[in-house]
Design an enzyme around this catalytic site. Structure first.
Site, PDB file in Angstrom:
ATOM      1  N   HIS A   1     -23.415  14.819   2.295  1.00  0.00           N
ATOM      2  CA  HIS A   1     -23.261  15.322   0.929  1.00  0.00           C
ATOM      3  C   HIS A   1     -22.235  16.440   0.905  1.00  0.00           C
ATOM      4  CE1 HIS A   1     -24.241  16.529  -3.138  1.00  0.00           C
ATOM      5  NE2 HIS A   1     -24.236  17.778  -2.703  1.00  0.00           N
TER       6      HIS A   1
ATOM      7  N   LYS B   1       0.834  -1.210   0.000  1.00  0.00           N
ATOM      8  CA  LYS B   1       0.000   0.000   0.000  1.00  0.00           C
ATOM      9  C   LYS B   1       0.867   1.259   0.000  1.00  0.00           C
ATOM     10  CE  LYS B   1      -2.444  -2.780  -0.533  1.00  0.00           C
ATOM     11  NZ  LYS B   1      -2.436  -4.250  -0.459  1.00  0.00           N
TER      12      LYS B   1
ATOM     13  N   ALA C   1      -5.500 -10.562   5.772  1.00  0.00           N
ATOM     14  CA  ALA C   1      -5.045 -10.188   7.106  1.00  0.00           C
ATOM     15  C   ALA C   1      -6.218 -10.081   8.085  1.00  0.00           C
ATOM     16  CB  ALA C   1      -4.298  -8.862   7.037  1.00  0.00           C
TER      17      ALA C   1
ATOM     18  N   ARG D   1      -0.594 -18.534  -2.906  1.00  0.00           N
ATOM     19  CA  ARG D   1       0.330 -18.764  -1.806  1.00  0.00           C
ATOM     20  C   ARG D   1       0.066 -20.118  -1.164  1.00  0.00           C
ATOM     21  NH1 ARG D   1       3.161 -14.433  -0.260  1.00  0.00           N
ATOM     22  NH2 ARG D   1       3.202 -14.988   1.937  1.00  0.00           N
TER      23      ARG D   1
HETATM   24  P1  FAD Z   1       1.729 -14.091   8.257  1.00  0.00           P
HETATM   25  O1  FAD Z   1       1.420 -12.659   8.120  1.00  0.00           O
HETATM   26  O2  FAD Z   1       2.381 -14.776   7.112  1.00  0.00           O
HETATM   27  O3  FAD Z   1       2.634 -14.228   9.555  1.00  0.00           O
HETATM   28  C1  FAD Z   1       3.183 -15.426   9.946  1.00  0.00           C
HETATM   29  C2  FAD Z   1       4.377 -15.117  10.829  1.00  0.00           C
HETATM   30  O4  FAD Z   1       4.790 -16.323  11.451  1.00  0.00           O
HETATM   31  C3  FAD Z   1       5.593 -14.591  10.077  1.00  0.00           C
HETATM   32  O5  FAD Z   1       6.123 -13.487  10.748  1.00  0.00           O
HETATM   33  C4  FAD Z   1       6.578 -15.757  10.101  1.00  0.00           C
HETATM   34  O6  FAD Z   1       7.922 -15.343  10.127  1.00  0.00           O
HETATM   35  C5  FAD Z   1       6.201 -16.397  11.421  1.00  0.00           C
HETATM   36  N1  FAD Z   1       6.549 -17.809  11.540  1.00  0.00           N
HETATM   37  C6  FAD Z   1       6.252 -18.815  10.694  1.00  0.00           C
HETATM   38  N2  FAD Z   1       6.678 -20.000  11.180  1.00  0.00           N
HETATM   39  C7  FAD Z   1       7.264 -19.720  12.374  1.00  0.00           C
HETATM   40  C8  FAD Z   1       7.866 -20.509  13.358  1.00  0.00           C
HETATM   41  N3  FAD Z   1       7.932 -21.824  13.262  1.00  0.00           N
HETATM   42  N4  FAD Z   1       8.376 -19.887  14.441  1.00  0.00           N
HETATM   43  C9  FAD Z   1       8.302 -18.546  14.603  1.00  0.00           C
HETATM   44  N5  FAD Z   1       7.711 -17.743  13.682  1.00  0.00           N
HETATM   45  C10 FAD Z   1       7.197 -18.332  12.594  1.00  0.00           C
HETATM   46  N6  FAD Z   1      -4.237  -9.085   3.009  1.00  0.00           N
HETATM   47  C11 FAD Z   1      -5.145  -8.129   3.238  1.00  0.00           C
HETATM   48  O7  FAD Z   1      -6.097  -8.364   3.992  1.00  0.00           O
HETATM   49  N7  FAD Z   1      -5.033  -6.888   2.677  1.00  0.00           N
HETATM   50  C12 FAD Z   1      -4.018  -6.572   1.851  1.00  0.00           C
HETATM   51  O8  FAD Z   1      -3.942  -5.449   1.358  1.00  0.00           O
HETATM   52  C13 FAD Z   1      -3.050  -7.565   1.577  1.00  0.00           C
HETATM   53  N8  FAD Z   1      -2.016  -7.291   0.766  1.00  0.00           N
HETATM   54  C14 FAD Z   1      -1.086  -8.253   0.536  1.00  0.00           C
HETATM   55  C15 FAD Z   1      -0.051  -7.959  -0.338  1.00  0.00           C
HETATM   56  C16 FAD Z   1       0.903  -8.905  -0.620  1.00  0.00           C
HETATM   57  C17 FAD Z   1       2.016  -8.573  -1.566  1.00  0.00           C
HETATM   58  C18 FAD Z   1       0.828 -10.176   0.020  1.00  0.00           C
HETATM   59  C19 FAD Z   1       1.877 -11.215  -0.230  1.00  0.00           C
HETATM   60  C20 FAD Z   1      -0.202 -10.480   0.884  1.00  0.00           C
HETATM   61  C21 FAD Z   1      -1.177  -9.516   1.133  1.00  0.00           C
HETATM   62  N9  FAD Z   1      -2.248  -9.777   1.972  1.00  0.00           N
HETATM   63  C22 FAD Z   1      -3.194  -8.829   2.192  1.00  0.00           C
HETATM   64  C23 FAD Z   1      -2.401 -11.077   2.650  1.00  0.00           C
HETATM   65  C24 FAD Z   1      -1.901 -10.980   4.098  1.00  0.00           C
HETATM   66  O9  FAD Z   1      -0.555 -10.539   4.089  1.00  0.00           O
HETATM   67  C25 FAD Z   1      -2.013 -12.318   4.774  1.00  0.00           C
HETATM   68  O10 FAD Z   1      -3.341 -12.807   4.658  1.00  0.00           O
HETATM   69  C26 FAD Z   1      -1.671 -12.197   6.246  1.00  0.00           C
HETATM   70  O11 FAD Z   1      -0.362 -11.706   6.426  1.00  0.00           O
HETATM   71  C27 FAD Z   1      -1.796 -13.555   6.939  1.00  0.00           C
HETATM   72  O12 FAD Z   1      -1.541 -13.388   8.302  1.00  0.00           O
HETATM   73  P2  FAD Z   1      -1.005 -14.587   9.179  1.00  0.00           P
HETATM   74  O13 FAD Z   1      -0.859 -14.039  10.553  1.00  0.00           O
HETATM   75  O14 FAD Z   1      -1.818 -15.784   8.972  1.00  0.00           O
HETATM   76  O15 FAD Z   1       0.440 -14.944   8.600  1.00  0.00           O
HETATM   77  P1  NAI Z   2      -4.424 -14.977  -6.342  1.00  0.00           P
HETATM   78  O1  NAI Z   2      -5.025 -16.256  -5.942  1.00  0.00           O
HETATM   79  O2  NAI Z   2      -5.106 -13.707  -6.025  1.00  0.00           O
HETATM   80  O3  NAI Z   2      -4.216 -14.974  -7.928  1.00  0.00           O
HETATM   81  C1  NAI Z   2      -3.445 -15.936  -8.570  1.00  0.00           C
HETATM   82  C2  NAI Z   2      -3.747 -15.883 -10.056  1.00  0.00           C
HETATM   83  O4  NAI Z   2      -2.761 -16.636 -10.719  1.00  0.00           O
HETATM   84  C3  NAI Z   2      -5.101 -16.488 -10.402  1.00  0.00           C
HETATM   85  O5  NAI Z   2      -5.780 -15.629 -11.267  1.00  0.00           O
HETATM   86  C4  NAI Z   2      -4.723 -17.804 -11.069  1.00  0.00           C
HETATM   87  O6  NAI Z   2      -5.649 -18.220 -12.046  1.00  0.00           O
HETATM   88  C5  NAI Z   2      -3.389 -17.448 -11.695  1.00  0.00           C
HETATM   89  N1  NAI Z   2      -2.514 -18.579 -11.951  1.00  0.00           N
HETATM   90  C6  NAI Z   2      -2.309 -19.672 -11.172  1.00  0.00           C
HETATM   91  N2  NAI Z   2      -1.395 -20.476 -11.748  1.00  0.00           N
HETATM   92  C7  NAI Z   2      -0.995 -19.877 -12.891  1.00  0.00           C
HETATM   93  C8  NAI Z   2      -0.057 -20.203 -13.905  1.00  0.00           C
HETATM   94  N3  NAI Z   2       0.657 -21.307 -13.847  1.00  0.00           N
HETATM   95  N4  NAI Z   2       0.072 -19.351 -14.943  1.00  0.00           N
HETATM   96  C9  NAI Z   2      -0.644 -18.211 -15.009  1.00  0.00           C
HETATM   97  N5  NAI Z   2      -1.551 -17.845 -14.078  1.00  0.00           N
HETATM   98  C10 NAI Z   2      -1.714 -18.666 -13.029  1.00  0.00           C
HETATM   99  O7  NAI Z   2      -2.935 -15.023  -5.768  1.00  0.00           O
HETATM  100  P2  NAI Z   2      -1.845 -13.889  -5.538  1.00  0.00           P
HETATM  101  O8  NAI Z   2      -2.075 -12.722  -6.418  1.00  0.00           O
HETATM  102  O9  NAI Z   2      -0.556 -14.607  -5.582  1.00  0.00           O
HETATM  103  O10 NAI Z   2      -2.128 -13.436  -4.074  1.00  0.00           O
HETATM  104  C11 NAI Z   2      -2.137 -14.389  -3.017  1.00  0.00           C
HETATM  105  C12 NAI Z   2      -3.109 -14.004  -1.979  1.00  0.00           C
HETATM  106  O11 NAI Z   2      -2.609 -12.926  -1.199  1.00  0.00           O
HETATM  107  C13 NAI Z   2      -4.431 -13.478  -2.511  1.00  0.00           C
HETATM  108  O12 NAI Z   2      -5.303 -14.518  -2.865  1.00  0.00           O
HETATM  109  C14 NAI Z   2      -4.947 -12.734  -1.339  1.00  0.00           C
HETATM  110  O13 NAI Z   2      -5.549 -13.637  -0.466  1.00  0.00           O
HETATM  111  C15 NAI Z   2      -3.696 -12.163  -0.728  1.00  0.00           C
HETATM  112  N6  NAI Z   2      -3.542 -10.767  -1.133  1.00  0.00           N
HETATM  113  C16 NAI Z   2      -4.501  -9.883  -0.760  1.00  0.00           C
HETATM  114  C17 NAI Z   2      -4.421  -8.567  -1.138  1.00  0.00           C
HETATM  115  C18 NAI Z   2      -5.513  -7.650  -0.762  1.00  0.00           C
HETATM  116  O14 NAI Z   2      -6.320  -8.012   0.079  1.00  0.00           O
HETATM  117  N7  NAI Z   2      -5.582  -6.451  -1.344  1.00  0.00           N
HETATM  118  C19 NAI Z   2      -3.297  -8.048  -1.905  1.00  0.00           C
HETATM  119  C20 NAI Z   2      -2.358  -9.085  -2.295  1.00  0.00           C
HETATM  120  C21 NAI Z   2      -2.490 -10.373  -1.882  1.00  0.00           C
END
Ligand code: FAD
Ligand code: NAI
Length: 478
Positions: A457, A60, A333, A285
């Site tokens: 508004h 973000k 998250a 993921r």
């Molecule tokens: P995580 O956030 O993955 O945290 C797990 C933690 O556990 C990590 O710190 C890891 O190091 C630790 N850990 C793992 N195993 C161990 C162990 N054995 N011992 C000690 N520590 C350990 N979601 C949204 O809702 N809004 C968004 O805008 C959004 N944007 C995203 C953008 C990107 C690029 C990505 C990749 C994800 C995004 N997500 C978003 C998804 C969101 O990040 C995840 O759904 C969320 O972080 C999951 O939370 P969690 O606590 O389950 O795991």
């Molecule tokens: P995603 O599940 O959102 O999208 C993956 C895309 O890749 C799908 O459209 C799928 O059809 C395509 N795909 C799968 N295999 C493929 C292949 N071999 N070749 C081409 N296309 C293929 O997964 P993404 O973008 O990796 O994000 C993972 C998760 O992280 C999201 O599902 C979401 O839960 C979380 N996330 C949330 C955000 C938010 O809330 N704003 C921002 C970023 C991530």
């Protein structure tokens, strides 16, 4: 009562699922430890998980920086603001991102202290059960320790899924980690997967000047999104310059000195190649249980590696719970946070409920996309009779003043009872507007309820009211 290393609850993982579980448990009077292994650049703790370090927060930050850049280049002029010699300093943008991340890391450490959560920096793993059946959790950090606990909450998150045969090197083939740390604007950027990460990261680098091509395996764009919204999004993103190739079947990814070459068959089966400086792979993921030693204690996982839980996040092991990305359900998250808080409350005997149907989704592109509840296609497939009302931001005074009139709000209600079943939005700030729809659905509101509520508004939220009125074909401003 905790003795030195004995706690009521040990949480493994301090992402949104874990750290919220820890804080809520501490608020409820339990003694709590939270273990997290994430390291900052100096090797120190960086709690917050994927979300804070390489997910929600840094993405973000970069989306905001790149949007400011795009506004300065394309929209300021119509406001009479003249910008000469516009340039992007990527190093500074990244430094700002790091600062924002660190503020969040520090914020969590502060909250742990405030709530008396004991934080352990290192890897946590199951080490069996001790006296009185207490769980033993080993911490491998700067010093090795063993904690014991009545309850363990597993919140170990998820990792990016690589393409078969093309592991991430974070130099040319990037996961979300590398995608958020590119040092200079690539001339050409390839993205595999037009999901949430692909579209958000594609938007960042396109705005900064990269030529971005997104290869998506499926023949439909944003298949999980309401079709009307997905169609509008595809049209808008394409107009902005994102090249989206649907139905692309990737056969090979080759790394060269100059970048990456992706070989794929297009929707008609014709062989194509995409040469790019960098390739972001965002194809979903996978749950992370690496190093947890779950096997040794018999922690059940399903065939995709998710820790198996019931509706209340109970695993197959007594007093072991799991929340967030490591269990079924959307990888968001706020979903993990709700589960984390709910588990803490269940531990003390409360009866909380997390309703997955009212978990909102947001894609932070421009225009933003947000929704809650079911799509029109899902409802029709389920045989529900529905009425939908839409209202375009084009007809909203605040959107005109903002200079951002793209998109619309769509409210879907049961045709007989008028209960709201889904709200779908594409447009300015819909990440914020969606909360009203979530509240409405939590309270089982009808479309008429929203239509009768006074909205300020001029505000973008009037589009939600108007869309609700449009369900009964009585929008006032369109
Ligand atoms: P995580 O956030 O993955 O945290 C797990 C933690 O556990 C990590 O710190 C890891 O190091 C630790 N850990 C793992 N195993 C161990 C162990 N054995 N011992 C000690 N520590 C350990 N979601 C949204 O809702 N809004 C968004 O805008 C959004 N944007 C995203 C953008 C990107 C690029 C990505 C990749 C994800 C995004 N997500 C978003 C998804 C969101 O990040 C995840 O759904 C969320 O972080 C999951 O939370 P969690 O606590 O389950 O795991
Ligand atoms: P995603 O599940 O959102 O999208 C993956 C895309 O890749 C799908 O459209 C799928 O059809 C395509 N795909 C799968 N295999 C493929 C292949 N071999 N070749 C081409 N296309 C293929 O997964 P993404 O973008 O990796 O994000 C993972 C998760 O992280 C999201 O599902 C979401 O839960 C979380 N996330 C949330 C955000 C938010 O809330 N704003 C921002 C970023 C991530």
């Amino acid at each position: 009562m905790a003795t030195a290393n004995s706690f009521d609850v040990v949480v493994i993982g301090a992402g949104p699922g874990g750290y919220i579980a820890a804080i809520r448990a501490a608020q409820l009077g339990l003694s709590v430890a939270c273990i997290d292994e994430w390291k900052n650049e100096k090797g120190g703790p960086a709690p917050g998980g994927t979300c804070t370090n390489v997910g929600c927060i840094p993405s973000k930050a970069l989306l905001q920086s790149s949007e400011n850049f795009e506004h300065a280049g394309h929209q300021f002029a119509e406001h009479g603001i003249v910008v000469d010699k516009l340039a992007i300093d990527v190093a500074r943008m990244m430094a700002r991102k790091k600062t924002v991340v660190k503020q969040n890391n520090d914020g969590i450490l502060y909250l742990f202290k405030k709530n008396k959560v004991s934080f352990f920096h290192g890897r946590g793993s199951f080490a069996g059960r001790g006296e009185g059946g207490l769980w033993q959790v080993a911490v491998a950090g700067a010093k090795a320790e063993t904690l014991s606990a009545r309850h363990v909450i597993v919140a170990t998150g998820s990792n990016a899924r690589p393409l078969p045969g093309a592991p991430f090197d974070e130099k040319n083939i990037l996961s979300n980690d590398g995608a958020l740390a590119i040092g200079a604007v690539p001339k050409t950027l390839g993205i595999v997967g037009s999901g949430v990460i692909g579209l958000e990261m594609g938007s960042v680098w396109r705005r900064l000047g990269a030529d971005v091509t997104v290869l998506e395996a499926l023949p439909t764009f944003l298949g999980a999104v309401d079709t009307q919204v997905a169609t509008e999004a595809h049209k808008t993103f394409t107009r902005q310059g994102l090249k989206i190739v649907l139905g692309a079947k990737i056969s090979a990814v080759d790394r060269g000195a100059a970048g990456v070459k992706v070989s794929y068959a297009d929707a008609s089966g014709k062989a194509q190649t995409l040469a790019c400086d960098k390739l972001i792979v965002s194809i979903g993921r996978v749950p992370n249980t690496i190093g947890l030693n779950g096997d040794a204690v018999g922690l059940a996982v399903d065939d995709r590696g998710f820790v198996t839980v019931d509706d209340d996040c109970r695993t197959n092991l007594e007093n072991v719970w799991a929340v967030g990305d490591v269990v079924r359900g959307p990888m968001l998250a706020h979903k993990g946070e709700e589960e984390g808080a709910a588990v803490a409350e269940r531990i003390v005997g409360q009866k909380p409920h997390v309703d997955f149907n009212t978990v909102p989704w947001v894609i932070y592109t421009s225009p933003e996309i947000a929704w809650v509840g079911q799509t029109e296609q899902q409802l029709k497939a389920a045989g529900r009779e529905v009425r939908a009302g839409t209202f375009p931001f084009m007809a909203n005074g605040r959107a005109r003043a903002l200079g951002d009139t793209s998109g619309f709000v769509k409210v879907i209600a049961d045709a007989r009872t008028d209960e709201i079943l889904g709200v779908h939005m594409i447009g300015p700030m819909v990440s914020e507007l969606i909360s009203e729809a979530v509240v409405a659905m939590e309270f089982k509101a009808s479309a008429e309820d929203i239509g009768r509520i006074c909205h300020a508004h001029p505000s973008l939220s009037e589009a939600t009211k108007e869309a609700a009125l449009a369900v009964a074909k009585r929008a006032l401003n369109f």
